[in-house]
Design an enzyme around this catalytic site. Structure first.
Site, PDB file in Angstrom:
ATOM      1  N   ASP A 103      70.920 -30.252  15.177  1.00 45.96           N
ATOM      2  CA  ASP A 103      72.280 -30.531  14.778  1.00 45.96           C
ATOM      3  C   ASP A 103      73.180 -31.062  15.896  1.00 45.96           C
ATOM      4  O   ASP A 103      73.923 -32.010  15.717  1.00 45.96           O
ATOM      5  CB  ASP A 103      72.741 -29.168  14.229  1.00 45.96           C
ATOM      6  CG  ASP A 103      74.181 -28.941  14.292  1.00 45.96           C
ATOM      7  OD1 ASP A 103      74.853 -29.682  13.602  1.00 45.96           O
ATOM      8  OD2 ASP A 103      74.619 -28.048  15.023  1.00 45.96           O
ATOM      9  N   ASP A 137      72.242 -27.514  20.085  1.00 45.90           N
ATOM     10  CA  ASP A 137      71.334 -26.401  19.832  1.00 45.90           C
ATOM     11  C   ASP A 137      70.064 -26.912  19.156  1.00 45.90           C
ATOM     12  O   ASP A 137      69.868 -28.106  19.020  1.00 45.90           O
ATOM     13  CB  ASP A 137      72.040 -25.342  18.967  1.00 45.90           C
ATOM     14  CG  ASP A 137      72.626 -25.960  17.703  1.00 45.90           C
ATOM     15  OD1 ASP A 137      72.325 -27.141  17.410  1.00 45.90           O
ATOM     16  OD2 ASP A 137      73.390 -25.282  17.001  1.00 45.90           O
ATOM     17  N   TYR A 176      78.393 -23.515   9.852  1.00 49.66           N
ATOM     18  CA  TYR A 176      78.733 -24.584   8.905  1.00 49.66           C
ATOM     19  C   TYR A 176      79.063 -23.992   7.546  1.00 49.66           C
ATOM     20  O   TYR A 176      78.500 -24.357   6.525  1.00 49.66           O
ATOM     21  CB  TYR A 176      77.603 -25.622   8.823  1.00 49.66           C
ATOM     22  CG  TYR A 176      77.476 -26.381  10.124  1.00 49.66           C
ATOM     23  CD1 TYR A 176      78.400 -27.363  10.470  1.00 49.66           C
ATOM     24  CD2 TYR A 176      76.479 -26.076  11.040  1.00 49.66           C
ATOM     25  CE1 TYR A 176      78.332 -28.030  11.681  1.00 49.66           C
ATOM     26  CE2 TYR A 176      76.394 -26.742  12.253  1.00 49.66           C
ATOM     27  CZ  TYR A 176      77.327 -27.713  12.566  1.00 49.66           C
ATOM     28  OH  TYR A 176      77.245 -28.370  13.762  1.00 49.66           O
ATOM     29  N   GLU A 235      80.245 -30.861  23.772  1.00 52.50           N
ATOM     30  CA  GLU A 235      79.018 -30.881  22.955  1.00 52.50           C
ATOM     31  C   GLU A 235      78.961 -32.129  22.080  1.00 52.50           C
ATOM     32  O   GLU A 235      79.937 -32.467  21.413  1.00 52.50           O
ATOM     33  CB  GLU A 235      78.951 -29.624  22.066  1.00 52.50           C
ATOM     34  CG  GLU A 235      77.635 -29.507  21.301  1.00 52.50           C
ATOM     35  CD  GLU A 235      77.457 -28.155  20.602  1.00 52.50           C
ATOM     36  OE1 GLU A 235      78.439 -27.396  20.496  1.00 52.50           O
ATOM     37  OE2 GLU A 235      76.321 -27.881  20.155  1.00 52.50           O
TER      38      GLU A 235
END
Ligand SMILES: *[C@@H]1O[C@H](CO)[C@@H](O)[C@H](O)[C@H]1NC(C)=O
Length: 492
Positions: free
Chosen positions: A84, A87, A237, A473
């Site tokens: 994703d 990670d 999510y 990120e």
């Protein structure tokens, strides 16, 4: 894979990752950004996120095979797909959204991409759809929606190749529904079926048949996947916006792919639409409104005229000069929605700006926000400002795309990029052994070319700090929404 780049070109790892003779190396200093170079790199980024067995033409060779037993805990093959973000979890909800946006980009801007980059985009889409098809077809009455326990994963700092955390398999079913994730999966498969309709008709038919079945499940067993799966998907999510937006988005894509009046009737039955000023992996109303306005503006289908108003209203909430604007901008002109990974909202909004500009231009549509007249040029200008800002036209002269320009984030919050490559350090680095590489101030050893990070704060500042994940990120859905705008501005 035909990303137009030879492996040899990687030897001049400097700023010139490309071997096409017409591409200049540097991009920002001498005027307009090189949108084509940025487009090519932003597609390449997805190679760094690949899960499963890598093909022999993999260009980002600091990655290797990983997660080859995914699905085995449920007795099925769920290898493949994308990690994703920074990670090693496969979350299908944002992955499917990314796939829908990549497909929309290929459909609207494939011509601008040219054959090679269109092919690379199709390869990128297919890496996701091959996996999503497995998730939808492995078991009757079940849709698999993710692999990898996110709580276990987030306690470790490990390369995907070393990963030893539990690869739990998550699914929804009639008794544990998930209309959000199913609606988005149906949207992705339907949109991709259009992408492959002429080049791979057989594959396209499988995608569309599966999309219809998944959409049927989403409609028949309505419920939120957050209720069914709890801590496996929340707070990562969670579907905060509910699932009505995904039902609308899924039905919109299925209508475009099938022209079946069933989906039009469903869209008309949805009643009052929630009007928002955000478009993201969670909330798709604005995307559905723009997509549906196309049927009226480009295809002259009067049934869809009401959606033009909704799309106009969304733009009036975004444009800085509009009296009904609810959108904040940084001092240097970047859309600023939320502190966590703000650039995801910038890229997804920018996609709607360029795409609506395109539909408006095709139909000579204009509208007003209060007494401010808006033309396709207005949208194009704001969109271009966002893209240029991301590529380095900002007070810090910082490109927020890794590997693009001279000055870009070196300490991105990404496990694979920050840990030594398997090729140079074959010994396993365990769960806790990796944290020294998270906390070091050294730059990442592996360049995740094309990755767009969460971006600057509301004052245009950026600290390039690996532990500051809301800004450093990268994520698949940030890049997924950027492919379209980059192609829109790229010169052929
Ligand atoms: C991309 O191009 C290659 C080489 O021409 C071809 O083999 C492949 O099928 C294409 N991929 C897609 C997904 O269209």
């Amino acid at each position: 894979m035909a990303i137009p780049m030879r492996k040899g070109a990687l030897q001049c790892l400097c700023l010139c990752l490309f071997s096409l003779p017409l591409l200049r190396c540097s991009s920002v200093a001498d005027g307009a950004p090189n949108y084509r170079e940025a487009l090519s790199k932003s597609i390449l980024f997805f190679q760094g996120q690949r899960s499963g067995k890598l093909p022999s033409d993999q260009i980002l060779t600091w990655r290797s095979d990983s997660a080859l037993a995914d699905g085995s805990l449920a007795g099925v093959d769920l290898t493949g797909g994308y990690y994703d973000a920074g990670d090693n979890v496969k979350f299908n909800f944002p992955m499917a959204f990314t796939t829908t946006m990549l497909s929309w980009a290929a459909l609207e801007y494939g011509g601008k991409m040219g054959p090679q980059l269109l092919n690379s985009t199709q390869v990128t889409i297919r890496w996701a759809t091959d996996y999503l098809l497995k998730c939808a077809n492995a078991r009757a009455n079940k849709l698999f929606v993710g692999v990898g326990d996110p709580n276990a994963d987030h306690k470790c700092w490990e390369r995907p190749e070393d990963m030893d955390t539990v690869r739990s398999v998550y699914s929804v079913s009639p008794s544990n529904p998930g209309s959000d994730v199913a609606g988005e999966t149906a949207a992705a498969l339907a949109a991709a079926s259009l992408v492959f309709r002429s080049s791979s008709p057989k594959y396209s038919r499988v995608l569309l048949a599966t999309a219809q079945r998944v959409m049927q499940f989403a409609l028949q067993y309505q419920g939120a996947y957050s209720d069914s799966l709890g801590s496996a998907v929340c707070p990562f999510y969670c579907s905060y916006s509910g699932y009505k937006d995904e039902l609308m988005w899924g039905a919109a894509w299925l209508f475009r792919a099938t022209k079946n009046a069933f989906y039009l009737n469903f869209l008309n039955s949805l009643g009052a639409n929630d009007d928002t000023d955000i478009f993201s992996w969670d909330n798709k109303f604005a995307g559905a409104h723009v997509l549906l306005s196309r049927m009226a503006l480009v295809n002259n289908d009067k049934n869809f005229e009401p959606f033009i108003q909704h799309a106009d209203d969304f733009m009036c909430r975004i444009l800085p000069q509009s009296p009904s604007s609810t959108t904040q901008y940084t001092p240097a002109g970047l859309i600023y929605k939320l502190s966590g990974s703000n650039l995801q909202y910038v890229t997804s909004t920018t996609f709607l700006l360029t795409t609506y500009a395109k539909y408006m231009a095709a139909s000579r549509h204009t509208f007003s926000c209060g007494n401010v007249l808006v033309t396709s040029k207005t949208l194009r200008m704001i969109a271009r400002r966002q893209v240029d800002y991301i590529l380095g036209d900002n007070p810090l002269k910082m490109s927020y795309m890794v590997g693009y320009g001279a000055n870009y984030p070196r300490r991105i919050h990404h496990r694979g990029s920050s840990l030594p490559a398997v090729a140079s350090h074959p010994e396993v680095i365990g769960c806790n052994g990796g944290f020294q590489f998270l906390y070091t101030s050294h730059p990442n050893p592996n360049i995740l070319v094309g990755a767009i990070v969460g971006g600057p704060n509301q004052y245009d500042a950026y600290s390039d700090d690996r532990t500051d994940y809301s800004h450093s990120e990268p994520a698949t859905y940030i890049n997924g929404a950027m492919i379209g705008p980059l192609a829109y501005f790229a010169r052929n």
